[in-house]
Design an enzyme around this catalytic site. Structure first.
Site, PDB file in Angstrom:
ATOM      1  N   HIS A  28       0.773  -1.267   0.016  1.00 14.23           N
ATOM      2  CA  HIS A  28       0.218   0.064   0.099  1.00 14.23           C
ATOM      3  C   HIS A  28       0.912   1.384   0.064  1.00 14.23           C
ATOM      4  O   HIS A  28       0.224   2.130  -0.386  1.00 14.23           O
ATOM      5  CB  HIS A  28      -0.899  -0.024   1.378  1.00 14.23           C
ATOM      6  CG  HIS A  28      -1.789  -1.198   1.352  1.00 14.23           C
ATOM      7  ND1 HIS A  28      -2.874  -1.722   0.648  1.00 14.23           N
ATOM      8  CD2 HIS A  28      -1.938  -2.000   2.588  1.00 14.23           C
ATOM      9  CE1 HIS A  28      -3.345  -2.725   1.064  1.00 14.23           C
ATOM     10  NE2 HIS A  28      -2.948  -3.014   2.237  1.00 14.23           N
ATOM     11  N   ASP A  72       3.406  -8.839   1.117  1.00 14.78           N
ATOM     12  CA  ASP A  72       4.030  -9.640   2.205  1.00 14.78           C
ATOM     13  C   ASP A  72       3.082 -10.648   2.627  1.00 14.78           C
ATOM     14  O   ASP A  72       3.471 -11.859   2.907  1.00 14.78           O
ATOM     15  CB  ASP A  72       4.744  -8.763   3.561  1.00 14.78           C
ATOM     16  CG  ASP A  72       3.653  -7.631   4.014  1.00 14.78           C
ATOM     17  OD1 ASP A  72       2.447  -7.571   3.611  1.00 14.78           O
ATOM     18  OD2 ASP A  72       4.102  -6.836   4.904  1.00 14.78           O
TER      19      ASP A  72
END
Ligand code: ADP
Length: 518
Positions: A82, A249
């Site tokens: 993000h 991740d």
């Protein structure tokens, strides 16, 4: 023998791992980052720091490998999702050498964009419509609200922006000279067509984002460039080796735990708790009512490469999982080890004789998207002891994870087994509790390295070491332990879990009154 390097651009550090083609860990290294909080609720990092940390960690890895560093055949990238990296035109000269961000990146945990999130939802019509369009509801951490904030508040930086990259993609730009992203990280921008795995032209038009600001989007195990001679000199890596697109991740962590096919979920109990499930179609959380739409996220999974389109994943995050246990330890029983508290918890029975803990200590995201949700012990009596207090915390966290699992199942996900990860999986007692409360077998993979390992496996697929991501996982990851649910214990949890389920809805207004001070 081919060696593979995985780089995970985390929030607190850049972590690296080198594995061989049987999955054996050859060397690991990490280099820390600092976090800037220029205002309360803001969270930024200078992307140059990630590159400096990548150089430091890669030099350590290549230095320790010595002559074997020349056997590194590919690199894969994982990263915090993000974050917004704004680059001017001069950064995109194809070399990677002169890539200089216009301002610090605004990170996933930055809270400044509540107004932009409201605007995004209104512009889409309803939250349901937004979830239908981009797979996700607008959360302050996502990338699009940050871009709208920057456009409104820093028009000069915005005017000079020629490209927006995500954190790991900035590091790859410096390694390869090429700008790209992958479908998984792309889904965290709110600008991807999650179903078609391409940029979402409808969303870009609606929010007036110029499509040329975004890089090409690739499947995660596709090569996205090769290490330049300049980057090779900086890091000690061989020049010319491929760098896979990689992913966020969460997706790379799932690859590192071998969760790359439908039917398996991954429950990670770190400070927060994340439930992840692989899905063979882009199922969405359309919720029972408008407030509950989008409690879980629909993203692209990392199992695709050049010759195979990947599938999807769902994720749901509770904020204080291991964090709740840590809080009990730090605030109520300082000086005790987590292990000794858990050993004592085993002295209380399942259900804690009527004591229930709600773990919303830092507000909540899933299953109740409510920053004003609060924690609670309900049902305390003078009979309850330390064992009950600690056990009820473990149970409350696990009930919350089960509620997230139930949302996945409502969305049509089949998760017949759950793999476990994070610090919480270290405890055998908590592993068995998870099997009993999830009502499914839970299992422990042989790997703990998570996202960096997943990134290394994606690099291996990009270099042709394995023919696909599932094949890479089959070669390197296996189950070391399985816990089946104990039917008698599961029966004892059930009535308590029903009480737990009723508590947040009945306490919601109370929590809000307490949080707002009236
Ligand atoms: P992070 O999200 O901070 O990277 P980790 O995956 O390392 O977290 O998990 C940390 C959490 O694991 C702690 O908050 C703690 O509650 C829990 N934990 C630590 N040790 C144990 C243990 N031996 N058994 C169960 N849980 C543990």
């Amino acid at each position: 023998m081919a060696l593979l390097l995985g780089i995970d651009v985390g929030t607190s550090s850049t972590k690296e791992i080198v594995i061989d083609d049987s999955g054996r860990v050859v060397v690991t290294a990490a280099s820390p980052h600092t976090l800037d909080q220029p205002h309360p609720g803001w969270s930024e990092q200078n992307p140059d720091q990630w590159w400096a940390a990548t150089i430091a960690a890669t030099r350590e890895v290549t230095g320790r490998l010595g002559r074997r560093a020349s056997e590194i055949a590919a690199v894969g990238m994982s990263g915090q999702m993000h974050g917004s990296v704004l680059l001017p035109r001069e950064s995109l000269d194809g070399s990677g050498e002169r890539a200089k961000p216009l301002r610090p990146a605004i990170l996933w945990n930055d809270q400044r964009t509540a107004a932009q999130c409201d605007f995004i939802e209104r512009a889409a019509g309803t939250r349901r419509r937004l979830v239908e369009m981009v797979g996700n509801a607008a959360l302050p951490g996502f990338t699009l609200p940050k871009l709208l904030w920057l456009r409104e508040n820093e028009p000069e930086s915005w005017r000079r922006t020629a490209m927006v990259l995500l954190p790991k993609d900035y590091v790859r730009l410096r390694l390869t000279g090429l700008a790209a992203t992958d479908v998984g990280d792309g889904a965290g921008t709110l600008l991807l067509d999650v179903d078609r795995r391409t940029w979402n032209i409808e969303a870009m038009r609606l929010f007036d984002i110029d499509p040329t600001l975004l890089p090409p989007v690739l499947e995660s195990a596709a090569p996205a460039g090769t290490v330049t001679a300049w980057a090779a000199a900086q890091t000690g890596l061989p020049a010319g080796i491929p760098v896979a697109a990689g992913s966020g991740d969460n997706q790379c962590g799932a690859v590192g735990a071998g969760v790359v096919e439908a039917g398996v979920a991954l429950a990670t109990l770190g400070t927060s708790g994340v439930l992840y499930a692989h899905a063979n179609s882009p199922r969405r959380d359309l919720g029972p009512d408008e407030r509950s739409v989008g409690r879980i996220h629909t993203m692209c999974a990392s199992d695709g490469h050049v010759a195979r389109t990947g599938q999807w994943c769902l994720t749901g995050c509770m904020l204080s999982a291991g964090g709740s246990l840590q809080w009990v330890r730090d605030r109520l029983f300082p000086g005790e080890s987590v292990e000794s508290l858990i050993a004592d918890a085993a002295n209380a029975p399942p259900g804690c004789e009527g004591l229930v803990f709600l773990p919303h200590l830092t507000g909540e995201r899933c299953p109740h998207p409510d920053p004003l949700a609060r924690g609670a012990w309900v049902g305390l009596t003078s009979r309850h002891s330390r064992a009950h207090l600690v056990r009820s915390v473990l149970e409350g966290v696990t009930f919350t994870m089960r509620s997230i699992l139930d949302i996945f199942i409502e969305a049509g996900i089949d998760a017949s087994t759950v793999r476990l990860g994070g610090g919480g999986a270290r405890s055998k007692f908590w592993r068995q509790m998870q099997a009993d409360i999830y009502a499914r077998p839970v299992c422990l993979p042989n790997t703990e390295e998570g996202p960096a390992l997943g990134a290394a496996l994606l690099g291996g697929v990009a270099a042709g070491v394995w023919e696909s991501v599932p094949a890479a996982c089959r070669a390197c990851i296996h189950i070391t332990e399985t816990h089946d649910p104990d039917v008698a214990a599961a029966d004892r949890y059930e009535p308590v879990r029903r009480v737990y389920d009723s508590l947040y809805p009945s306490l919601r207004e109370t929590f809000h009154a307490l949080a707002l001070g009236h």
